[in-house]
Design an enzyme around this catalytic site. Structure first.
Site, PDB file in Angstrom:
ATOM      1  N   TYR A  33       0.841  -1.211   0.000  1.00 46.83           N
ATOM      2  CA  TYR A  33       0.000   0.000   0.000  1.00 46.83           C
ATOM      3  C   TYR A  33       0.867   1.250   0.000  1.00 46.83           C
ATOM      4  CZ  TYR A  33      -3.301   3.592   1.063  1.00 46.83           C
ATOM      5  OH  TYR A  33      -4.031   4.749   1.002  1.00 46.83           O
ATOM      6  N   GLU A  34       1.872   1.271   0.865  1.00 47.80           N
ATOM      7  CA  GLU A  34       2.766   2.425   0.926  1.00 47.80           C
ATOM      8  C   GLU A  34       3.494   2.604  -0.403  1.00 47.80           C
ATOM      9  OE1 GLU A  34       2.700   0.009   3.218  1.00 47.80           O
ATOM     10  OE2 GLU A  34       2.790   0.834   5.234  1.00 47.80           O
ATOM     11  N   LEU A  35       3.946   1.492  -0.962  1.00 50.25           N
ATOM     12  CA  LEU A  35       4.663   1.536  -2.229  1.00 50.25           C
ATOM     13  C   LEU A  35       3.775   2.063  -3.345  1.00 50.25           C
ATOM     14  CD1 LEU A  35       7.131   0.870  -3.942  1.00 50.25           C
ATOM     15  CD2 LEU A  35       6.255  -1.447  -4.155  1.00 50.25           C
TER      16      LEU A  35
END
Length: 124
Positions: A33-35
């Site tokens: 998700y962060e990526l």
């Protein structure tokens, strides 16, 4: 759940670089998700630049998101085990080179300096 997502977006919005470490462990479901959020800002909004760090030589590219292939500039810095550890190694020099420059200190306004006002009050 929502507070974490908001925090992630806040951190990414305040960043000027997205550092991605290309390893299977980093590319886990937890970090996806962060990526993906960071890649969206880098590719669509063009607010941040991406630095790729190759921790081990990549043989299998299946775990890497396809969006990484869309990057115009593929800045890959390779970690070379013990050779990369010293802070004066080529690895760290390359990472520092790819990081944004520190903002130049603007000429300070004497009126914004608390010492100016302290001297003004004590000496009339």
């Amino acid at each position: 759940g929502g507070a974490i997502v908001d925090d992630i977006h806040s951190f990414i919005d305040r960043s000027r670089r997205l550092i991605i470490i290309l390893t299977r462990n980093y590319m886990s479901d937890k970090a996806m998700y962060e990526l993906e959020s960071g890649l969206h800002i880098a590719l669509v909004e063009k607010k941040i630049q991406v630095i790729l760090i190759e921790f081990k030589p990549l043989r299998d590219f299946k775990f890497i998101p396809e969006a990484l292939g869309l990057l115009k500039s593929k800045r890959i810095v390779k970690w070379k085990a013990k050779k990369s550890v010293p802070l004066n190694s080529r690895f760290w020099k390359n990472v520092r080179y790819l990081m944004p420059a520190k903002p130049a200190k603007s000429s300070t306004n004497i009126f914004s300096n608390p010492l100016f006002w302290l001297q003004k009050c004590t000496h009339g």
